[in-house]
Structure formats: C-alpha cells, structure tokens
Enzyme design. Structure first.
Site, short mmCIF file in Angstrom:
data_model
loop_
_atom_site.label_atom_id
_atom_site.label_comp_id
_atom_site.label_asym_id
_atom_site.label_seq_id
_atom_site.Cartn_x
_atom_site.Cartn_y
_atom_site.Cartn_z
CG HIS A 1 -4.04 -0.09 -6.91
ND1 HIS A 1 -4.31 0.51 -5.71
CD2 HIS A 1 -4.13 -1.42 -6.67
CE1 HIS A 1 -4.56 -0.41 -4.79
NE2 HIS A 1 -4.45 -1.59 -5.36
NE ARG B 1 -4.38 -1.09 0.18
CZ ARG B 1 -4.65 -2.02 -0.73
NH1 ARG B 1 -3.79 -2.29 -1.68
NH2 ARG B 1 -5.81 -2.66 -0.69
C1 GLV Z 1 -5.63 -4.30 -4.18
O1 GLV Z 1 -4.81 -3.53 -3.87
C2 GLV Z 1 -6.13 -5.27 -3.29
O2 GLV Z 1 -6.15 -5.03 -2.09
O3 GLV Z 1 -6.51 -6.33 -3.79
#
Ligand code: GLV
Length: 313
Positions: free
Chosen positions: A276, A228
C-alpha cells in the site's frame, strides 16, 4: 486564528506536521488531537488518516475534515462519523505524480515480466524469455476515471500506451477512449490488456473484479490494483492466473492490511506485491495541499475533492 487538530500517525510524527504547517501558514494553530480534546469546541479543522471511531464526532464546530488519503471509505465505517461536516480527500500534484509513476512502472513491469526476473535472480537462474511487446501495442484500461484516473491515463497515453477509461459517466480526454456505465463495461474489458483499478471503495465497486469480470478480459491480460482490496475477489484472481487466463498482477492494496503472512498471494510467481505504497505524498506536499484547502474554505469556496455521499467518494 484558525485551529487545525492533527489526528494522523503517532504523537512522535506530530512535530513534522507542525513544522510543515508553520512555514506555510503561520496563521494556523496546529495542535495534536489529544491536546485539542481539552477544548474541542475551538477546533475548526481536523486532519485524519485512520482516527479511532468516535473521535471526529467529539469536535462539534468543525468546518471540514481533511483526509491524508485519496480514499475515505474507511472513515465512513465509523458509526459516529459526523456526516454533516465536509470531508476533503487528498489531492495535489505530488500525489498524482506518484500514482502516475507507480502505474507506469506496474504496466512496464507486467510487459517485461519482471516478477519472473526477480524469481530467477533469487535462484541464480539466467534464463531468457524474449518479450517484444511494447507500450504501443498494449492497451491499458483504467477503471475509475476520477481525479487520479484521468491523470494516470494522460501519463500512460503520453508514454505511448493505448489507453481507455471506464467510469460511470463519460470522460472526454484526448487520445483516451472513454467507456461509460454498465452497458459499456464488457466492451471496455474485451479490448483491455492491462486492467488498472483506481476505483473508490463503494457498495457498487466492492467485489466488482470477480470471476465474471476477469473472464471478459482477453486471454493473457493482467491486473493492477491501486484502488482498494475489497474490489478484487482474490480466489477468482488466483483461479484466473492458475488457468493462464491472466498472465500477471501487481497489487498494492488488499482486503486485509497488512497482508497476512499466510496469504496465497505472497508466493505466487505472477503476482507482484507492494505494501500500500503506490502514492503517498511528502509531508510538505500534504501540508501545502491542506493549507490550500483550508484557505479555500475560509474564503467561502468549495474544494474540488469534496466527498460526495451520493456518489460514495
Ligand atoms: C490510499 O490508499 C489513499 O486512499 O490515499
């Protein structure tokens, strides 16, 4: 009949969820969350990614909340989150395979300095800098040896990288050196050429990748962040790249998403950015995983990827 309300994506995405579930589990009544709010007491399962705050709490009879992400930290930021309802994180073979392949790509990309090739190509520069380092002489250190971390470690090991893992508790995995706890972190970092974060976002891991941590990596090391964004102190990362202590970074997650057009990370010649997108399984695979979880709970079982408040993931 068991009812699953879908609160993921836009209403236009709902038919694809409905189709995916209808072939896998005709016994499941799958409805859109706004329709489900007519009779919220009839909903047993709620499927979410980023629901509005307070939504989950409006369903009083939930047996579980199923998150389409592996990370659930953002959900718990909801002040009305129903903490007594079991919360299940995303898993499944495809999710793991996508993450394994992303991290393998990122490590190879850092080894071959492909960011430089992209930069040169945009400028039509045909400049060769030979790289003779291979996976066999490169140590990848994975922080976070949970469900995804262990599978990524196995894949990198099988590919030929030297692999070590760091986690709170020791994880025995053939051919992967395990380091555990704060006491072994410095040792872990000192032998890591490419640091991969697959950590969950918890108060313990927030801002963990800071100037001090980065300084413990050997000179020329690189970073891959698929955990993250909150884990990385961006200023410290830029400073470490700036003075050549780090040679590169591949980042998939950011403190602020979407990453602002003003961010200094975009233009950096040693940073590769992906939006992401490291690992998001297909709708069919996500639905298959959810069906498996629902059936397990209906049989009285406990899903493997149940969120544990004490651990924080
Ligand atoms: C993406 O970041 C997830 O948590 O799957």
């Amino acid at each position: 009949m068991v009812t699953l309300a879908v609160a993921e994506g836009k209403h236009a995405d709902f038919p694809s969820w409905k189709r995916a579930f209808s072939t896998l589990a005709p016994d499941l009544d799958v409805i859109w969350w706004e329709d489900a709010l007519q009779t919220p007491q009839n909903v047993e399962y709620l499927l979410v990614w980023q629901p509005e705050h307070g939504l989950a709490a409006r369903f009083a009879n939930l047996r579980a909340i199923l998150c389409v992400g592996a990370g659930v930290d953002h959900l718990l930021a909801d002040p009305h989150w129903p903490h007594d309802v079991p919360l299940v994180r995303m898993g499944g073979q495809e999710t793991a395979a996508l993450m394994e392949e992303y991290v393998t790509w990122a490590c190879l990309s850092l080894l071959r300095e492909t960011r430089t090739w992209a930069w040169q190509q945009e400028r039509r520069i045909f400049h060769r800098k030979l790289v003779t380092r291979t996976a066999a002489t490169t140590t990848v250190g994975i922080m976070g040896m949970g469900h995804l971390g262990t599978q990524v470690a196995r894949r990198l090991r099988d590919f030929g990288f030297q692999v070590r893992g760091w986690s709170r508790r020791r994880r025995e995995l053939a051919g992967v050196r395990s380091f555990a706890g704060q006491a072994e972190l410095a040792d872990f970092l000192s032998g890591t050429d490419i640091l991969v974060s697959l950590l969950p976002n918890t108060p313990r891991t927030r801002d963990m990748i800071d100037a001090d941590l980065l300084s413990r990596l050997p000179r020329g090391a690189a970073l891959v962040n698929v955990g993250r964004g909150e884990q990385v102190c961006e200023d410290a990362l830029l400073a470490a790249l700036g003075r050549g202590h780090l040679s590169g970074a591949v980042l998939d997650v950011f403190r602020e998403e979407p990453l602002s057009p003003d961010s200094a990370l975009w233009d950096h010649p040693a940073i590769t950015i992906s939006p992401h997108a490291a690992s998001e399984a297909s709708r069919a695979e996500q639905a298959a995983y959810m069906v498996q979880v629902i059936h397990e709970i209906e049989r009285g079982g406990t899903p493997a990827l149940l969120y544990n408040a004490e651990r924080g993931y």
